[in-house]
Design an enzyme around this catalytic site. Structure first.
Site, PDB file in Angstrom:
ATOM      1  N   TYR A   1       3.347   5.995  42.777  1.00 12.82           N
ATOM      2  CA  TYR A   1       3.489   6.479  44.021  1.00 12.82           C
ATOM      3  C   TYR A   1       2.975   5.519  44.939  1.00 12.82           C
ATOM      4  O   TYR A   1       3.460   5.434  46.096  1.00 12.82           O
ATOM      5  CB  TYR A   1       2.791   7.732  43.968  1.00 12.82           C
TER       6      TYR A   1
ATOM      7  N   LYS B   1       4.471   3.700  48.193  1.00  5.92           N
ATOM      8  CA  LYS B   1       3.909   4.039  49.464  1.00  5.92           C
ATOM      9  C   LYS B   1       3.582   2.613  50.115  1.00  5.92           C
ATOM     10  O   LYS B   1       3.820   2.507  51.381  1.00  5.92           O
ATOM     11  CB  LYS B   1       3.049   5.009  49.344  1.00  5.92           C
TER      12      LYS B   1
END
Length: 308
Positions: free
Chosen positions: A157, A161
């Site tokens: 993640y 991002k």
């Protein structure tokens, strides 16, 4: 900004619930027609119906982002249903949290495919259409504090991002001549995902019961409702932000944050170049004091008794 987006058409991915739904509804209230995308068909159609029942214009497209075919489908839905495309919000995402040594290829790929590849393919399709139309546009991608700082258990993640923000900065350069702005929103809000964080479980449960969010949570932790985040998306989608591009802007609760571009902190020179000993000496005498921490650092959440 009611009416600020009259005549505009937006795509919002991952808009079936939570933050994505808040963005879609806010864009519709500002006058935009919205293509509501979600991998869950029931969520997509329910979200679109809620916008229509509230007097807005919306159509649902149920499909998982990542594949080019989905990106092309979303652009076609906007153009075929509403005649144009002006705004893209790439919100869709999944979580597969675990520490590095336990993370499987499948867990890594699922997050990268949805967040990073999904943002890339939908932005590419939108940019191709916007450039051909020649009327400019707004691309708003969604980052995370994890991508800015790193976060334990979120290799996939955090990488996705961070990559999304880097793509936004790159695209802001590439699309400037076409009048297309590209910015990253870094949201923080009480959502189903936040509720899984032990420190926020009680606050999230109270929020779900309809209780007000404590001022310390709204301010010090930058956590409010998804609706607290949506105004930034509407503003970035509007003509009022035409001069703003290549930025990473955080919002949540009572806090609005402008993230700095990664930049060189300190430069030292050593005649003839550096060897192991001179590097060690430079670190201990100069650089160590300026080294940066990793991870998201937040104040402690007050115990219920302290807030009563």
């Amino acid at each position: 900004m009611s009416g600020a987006l009259d005549g505009k058409v937006a795509i919002v991915t991952g808009a079936g619930q939570g933050l994505g739904l808040a963005y879609a509804r806010a864009l519709a209230r500002a006058g935009a027609a919205v293509v509501v995308n979600d991998a869950n068909a029931d969520s997509a159609y329910t979200a679109a119906a809620s916008i229509v029942s509230g007097g807005g214009r919306a159509v649902a497209v149920a499909a998982a982002v990542g594949p080019t075919a989905t990106a092309d489908l979303l652009v076609r839905a906007a153009v075929d249903t509403f005649g144009r495309l002006d705004i893209l919000v790439t919100n869709a995402g999944v979580l597969r949290d675990t520490v590095l040594w336990k993370m499987t290829d499948e867990q890594f790929d699922a997050v990268i495919d949805t967040h990073l590849r999904g943002t890339f393919t939908t932005a590419r399709a939108a940019a191709q259409h916007m450039r051909a139309a020649g009327e400019g546009g707004r691309i708003i991608v969604i980052g995370s504090p994890a991508g800015q700082h790193g976060n334990f258990g979120q290799t996939n993640y955090a990488a996705a991002k961070a990559g999304i923000v880097a793509m936004a900065r790159t695209w802001s350069l590439e699309l400037a001549r076409a009048g297309i702005t590209v910015n990253a929103v870094v949201p923080t809000a009480l959502t189903a995902m936040t509720a899984t964080i032990p420190a926020y479980a009680e606050v999230a449960a109270a929020f779900e019961r309809g209780e007000p969010i404590p001022p310390s949570i709204r301010r010090d932790h930058a956590l409010g409702s998804p609706d607290d985040v949506a105004p930034l998306v509407v503003w970035l989608a509007s003509d009022a932000s035409a001069a703003v591009t290549g930025q990473a802007i955080g919002i949540g609760g009572d806090a609005l944050t402008l993230y700095t571009h990664p930049d060189v902190g300190t430069v030292l020179f050593h005649d003839g170049g550096w060897d192991v000993d001179s590097i060690a000496g430079a670190w201990s005498t100069s650089l160590a004091a300026q080294s940066q921490t990793s991870g998201i650092v937040l104040p402690a959440v007050e115990a219920p008794a302290a807030r009563s």
